[in-house]
Enzyme design. Structure first.
Site, PDB file in Angstrom:
ATOM      1  N   ASN A 173       1.007  -1.019  -0.305  1.00 31.97           N
ATOM      2  CA  ASN A 173       0.092  -0.145  -0.163  1.00 31.97           C
ATOM      3  C   ASN A 173       1.086   1.458   0.102  1.00 31.97           C
ATOM      4  O   ASN A 173       1.054   1.525   1.061  1.00 31.97           O
ATOM      5  CB  ASN A 173      -0.725  -0.408   1.681  1.00 31.97           C
ATOM      6  CG  ASN A 173      -2.300   0.848   0.887  1.00 31.97           C
ATOM      7  OD1 ASN A 173      -2.054   1.905  -0.352  1.00 31.97           O
ATOM      8  ND2 ASN A 173      -3.305   1.308   1.841  1.00 31.97           N
ATOM      9  N   ARG A 218     -13.658  -4.853  15.718  1.00 29.69           N
ATOM     10  CA  ARG A 218     -12.195  -3.795  15.797  1.00 29.69           C
ATOM     11  C   ARG A 218     -12.979  -2.553  15.872  1.00 29.69           C
ATOM     12  O   ARG A 218     -13.843  -1.984  15.530  1.00 29.69           O
ATOM     13  CB  ARG A 218     -11.219  -4.178  15.259  1.00 29.69           C
ATOM     14  CG  ARG A 218      -9.691  -2.637  15.329  1.00 29.69           C
ATOM     15  CD  ARG A 218      -9.496  -2.176  14.195  1.00 29.69           C
ATOM     16  NE  ARG A 218      -9.361  -1.423  13.552  1.00 29.69           N
ATOM     17  CZ  ARG A 218      -8.749  -1.298  12.823  1.00 29.69           C
ATOM     18  NH1 ARG A 218      -7.237  -0.999  12.739  1.00 29.69           N
ATOM     19  NH2 ARG A 218      -8.444   0.335  12.018  1.00 29.69           N
ATOM     20  N   TYR A 270      -6.350   8.382  14.087  1.00 25.25           N
ATOM     21  CA  TYR A 270      -5.774   6.777  12.735  1.00 25.25           C
ATOM     22  C   TYR A 270      -7.195   5.857  13.031  1.00 25.25           C
ATOM     23  O   TYR A 270      -7.989   5.744  14.060  1.00 25.25           O
ATOM     24  CB  TYR A 270      -4.320   5.607  13.325  1.00 25.25           C
ATOM     25  CG  TYR A 270      -4.957   4.330  13.181  1.00 25.25           C
ATOM     26  CD1 TYR A 270      -4.506   4.478  11.901  1.00 25.25           C
ATOM     27  CD2 TYR A 270      -5.842   3.141  14.102  1.00 25.25           C
ATOM     28  CE1 TYR A 270      -4.789   3.047  11.398  1.00 25.25           C
ATOM     29  CE2 TYR A 270      -5.878   2.266  14.072  1.00 25.25           C
ATOM     30  CZ  TYR A 270      -5.268   2.202  12.250  1.00 25.25           C
ATOM     31  OH  TYR A 270      -5.530   0.577  11.696  1.00 25.25           O
ATOM     32  N   ASP A 297      -7.100  -1.030  17.747  1.00 25.09           N
ATOM     33  CA  ASP A 297      -5.490  -0.783  17.474  1.00 25.09           C
ATOM     34  C   ASP A 297      -5.197  -0.187  17.519  1.00 25.09           C
ATOM     35  O   ASP A 297      -5.467   1.594  17.391  1.00 25.09           O
ATOM     36  CB  ASP A 297      -5.722  -1.072  15.510  1.00 25.09           C
ATOM     37  CG  ASP A 297      -4.574  -1.558  14.692  1.00 25.09           C
ATOM     38  OD1 ASP A 297      -3.662  -1.047  15.383  1.00 25.09           O
ATOM     39  OD2 ASP A 297      -4.244  -1.474  13.819  1.00 25.09           O
ATOM     40  N   HIS A 306      -1.932   1.318  16.762  1.00 27.50           N
ATOM     41  CA  HIS A 306      -0.962   1.295  15.567  1.00 27.50           C
ATOM     42  C   HIS A 306      -0.236   2.159  15.666  1.00 27.50           C
ATOM     43  O   HIS A 306       0.513   3.904  15.259  1.00 27.50           O
ATOM     44  CB  HIS A 306      -1.874   2.375  14.092  1.00 27.50           C
ATOM     45  CG  HIS A 306      -1.921   2.064  12.994  1.00 27.50           C
ATOM     46  ND1 HIS A 306      -1.226   2.966  12.041  1.00 27.50           N
ATOM     47  CD2 HIS A 306      -2.448   1.055  12.777  1.00 27.50           C
ATOM     48  CE1 HIS A 306      -1.466   2.572  10.845  1.00 27.50           C
ATOM     49  NE2 HIS A 306      -2.133   0.664  11.395  1.00 27.50           N
ATOM     50  N   GLU A 314       1.698  -7.144  11.546  1.00 23.17           N
ATOM     51  CA  GLU A 314       0.971  -6.410   9.964  1.00 23.17           C
ATOM     52  C   GLU A 314       1.682  -6.292   9.557  1.00 23.17           C
ATOM     53  O   GLU A 314       2.214  -6.364   8.124  1.00 23.17           O
ATOM     54  CB  GLU A 314      -0.416  -6.064  10.015  1.00 23.17           C
ATOM     55  CG  GLU A 314      -0.007  -4.834  11.237  1.00 23.17           C
ATOM     56  CD  GLU A 314      -1.162  -3.858  10.793  1.00 23.17           C
ATOM     57  OE1 GLU A 314      -2.350  -4.166  11.216  1.00 23.17           O
ATOM     58  OE2 GLU A 314      -1.096  -2.651  10.886  1.00 23.17           O
ATOM     59  N   GLU A 322      -8.432 -10.804  10.505  1.00 23.80           N
ATOM     60  CA  GLU A 322      -9.195  -9.873   9.957  1.00 23.80           C
ATOM     61  C   GLU A 322      -9.962  -9.672   8.512  1.00 23.80           C
ATOM     62  O   GLU A 322      -9.111 -10.491   7.525  1.00 23.80           O
ATOM     63  CB  GLU A 322      -8.118  -8.314   9.828  1.00 23.80           C
ATOM     64  CG  GLU A 322      -8.403  -7.026   9.466  1.00 23.80           C
ATOM     65  CD  GLU A 322      -7.177  -5.858   9.652  1.00 23.80           C
ATOM     66  OE1 GLU A 322      -6.667  -6.405   9.638  1.00 23.80           O
ATOM     67  OE2 GLU A 322      -7.874  -4.776   9.855  1.00 23.80           O
ATOM     68  N   TRP A 367       2.458   7.487  11.903  1.00 20.03           N
ATOM     69  CA  TRP A 367       1.546   6.879  11.840  1.00 20.03           C
ATOM     70  C   TRP A 367       0.908   5.257  12.253  1.00 20.03           C
ATOM     71  O   TRP A 367       1.414   4.358  12.418  1.00 20.03           O
ATOM     72  CB  TRP A 367       0.914   7.031  10.192  1.00 20.03           C
ATOM     73  CG  TRP A 367      -0.448   6.940   9.660  1.00 20.03           C
ATOM     74  CD1 TRP A 367      -0.918   7.938   9.892  1.00 20.03           C
ATOM     75  CD2 TRP A 367      -0.804   5.757   9.415  1.00 20.03           C
ATOM     76  NE1 TRP A 367      -2.267   7.395   9.723  1.00 20.03           N
ATOM     77  CE2 TRP A 367      -2.155   6.255   9.105  1.00 20.03           C
ATOM     78  CE3 TRP A 367      -0.634   4.785   8.690  1.00 20.03           C
ATOM     79  CZ2 TRP A 367      -3.192   5.452   8.242  1.00 20.03           C
ATOM     80  CZ3 TRP A 367      -1.403   3.456   8.516  1.00 20.03           C
ATOM     81  CH2 TRP A 367      -3.027   4.328   8.228  1.00 20.03           C
TER      82      TRP A 367
END
Ligand code: CS2
Ligand code: MG
Length: 402
Positions: free
Chosen positions: A37, A147, A159, A210, A212, A262, A339, A402
């Site tokens: 991504n 989630r 986020y 999360d 993050h 992840e 997920e 981020w």
């Protein structure tokens, strides 16, 4: 048997995907996902310029040897670009081998360990009450695990908060947009969200959150403690994993289950966290961690320490990864959860697949291979559309994770 052709297909049916198609002299083809991504074209070049010329003419049945050739043979080991390219080849080769055997991939891996795969969806809202409603919508759709992320008062673009309440798609600008972060404000808000969720819906559903990569180990430990009364299924990426000792510190202070991985590419990144028993769930997935061949090594290591799998499954992982992951999840003995962010209808049409959602579970199909293909004519109608992930800054302008 020989690999006679391999090509990279880039398309953007609502978001960008990079797909590798490998063809053989026996008329069987295989498909692998290589999507990274926000950095898609780096993997396209890696595959086209450096991998495809090497694998043409190789025997596609020699999956292990080709994996080692691409990993050891690169000299420059690991990293997201290399490992996604290797994953794409590996998943395409497992697809070919399973088709050749006339078996669904889970059978080739050792057979099903379960009938269905529990998934979690993403609920979010701009404030606590919107997120509570979004969780209710997931419960109504039959999800057993959800989630929950919420906007944080005084924080711009926190986020996990999307434009729609049931989805979020962070990579949506050509150059990175700038979101905000404030740990103090998050620590004041997130526990209130879960208090409200348990007050509203009780304790029947699994709830996840999360972090993050935003909190320091001490802040993460504090968050984990504050969330204990609400019995989360997991707290994810609560602190950056570059420093595995950070997780040991979090672990010593909270019984809230921890998930990470992840962004891991290899077993080496997961090893310390697993062996020190600092985590409960390993989030590595087929596209990120070198395909089926490498992911099962990670899962086997994790099993020694009762760590379960929880494969990443955001929408930037294409239906090809979802299909392969579901075969993996159906087989892997130490499965935890998968997920599942739903892809758009356009994406689903470009990647015909045989998995289906039912009652909070995904059920993988039984056509030979991993059950996902690409409609190349349709894909050609959605050309690449450059998009970046956002960045985050604190109130005073300091760059943050981020
Ligand atoms: C997220 C991801 O799904 C998750 O848990 O952390 O959505 C992540 O932000 C994206 O995959 C980044 O591309
Ligand atoms: Mg995450």
């Amino acid at each position: 048997m020989k690999i006679t052709g391999a090509r990279v297909i880039v398309c953007s049916p609502g978001r960008n995907f990079t797909t590798l198609k490998i063809e053989t002299d026996q008329g069987i083809h295989g498909i692998g996902d290589a999507t990274l991504n926000g950095r898609e074209l780096a993997v396209v070049s890696y595959l086209q310029d450096h991998v495809i010329p090497c694998i043409l003419g190789m025997d596609p049945r020699r999956i292990e040897d080709i994996w080692q050739y691409l990993y050891r043979g690169a000299y420059w080991r690991g990293g997201p670009v290399t490992m996604r390219a290797i994953a794409a080849v590996d998943v395409a080769l497992w697809d070919i081998k399973a088709k050749l055997a006339g078996m669904p991939l889970y059978d080739l891996l050792g057979g099903k360990s379960r009938e269905r795969v529990m998934v979690y969806g993403h609920a979010n809202g701009s404030d606590i009450s919107e997120t509570v409603d979004a969780v209710g919508a997931y419960i109504d759709m039959g999800y057993r695990a959800i989630r929950a992320q919420t906007g944080i008062p005084g924080v711009e673009d926190a986020y996990g908060v999307g434009r729609g309440k049931l989805q979020y798609e962070p990579a949506d600008t050509r150059l990175p947009s700038v979101g905000g972060w404030d740990t103090r404000k998050a620590l004041n808000t997130v526990p209130r969200l879960f208090e409200k969720l348990r007050d509203t819906y009780g304790f029947e559903h699994h709830l996840l959150h999360d972090g993050h990569h935003r909190y320091t180990p001490q802040e993460a430990a504090n968050l984990g403690q504050m969330l204990e009364p609400y019995q989360l299924f997991w707290l994810e990426d609560v602190t950056p994993a570059e420093n595995p000792q950070g997780f040991e510190l979090v672990r010593q202070h909270t019984t809230t289950p921890l998930a990470v991985g992840e962004i891991f590419n290899t077993i080496w990144q997961a090893r310390g966290l697993i062996e020190s028993q600092s985590i409960d769930f390993i989030r590595a997935t087929v596209v990120g961690a070198g395909g089926i061949t490498h992911l099962r090594r990670i899962a086997d290591l994790a099993a020694l320490y009762q760590v379960r799998t929880g494969c990443h499954g955001a929408t930037d992982l294409s239906p090809v990864t979802m299909g392969a992951a579901l075969h993996f999840d159906s087989w892997v003995p130490n499965f935890g959860i998968q997920e599942y962010m739903r892809h758009s209808q356009e994406t689903d049409a470009v990647f015909p697949h045989d998995y289906r959602f039912e009652d909070g579970y995904l059920i993988c199909g039984n056509t030979p291979g991993h059950g996902v293909d690409i409609d190349e004519d349709l894909a050609a109608k959605y050309p690449y559309d450059q998009k970046c992930l956002p960045v985050a800054r604190l109130d005073d302008g300091t760059m943050w994770n981020w």
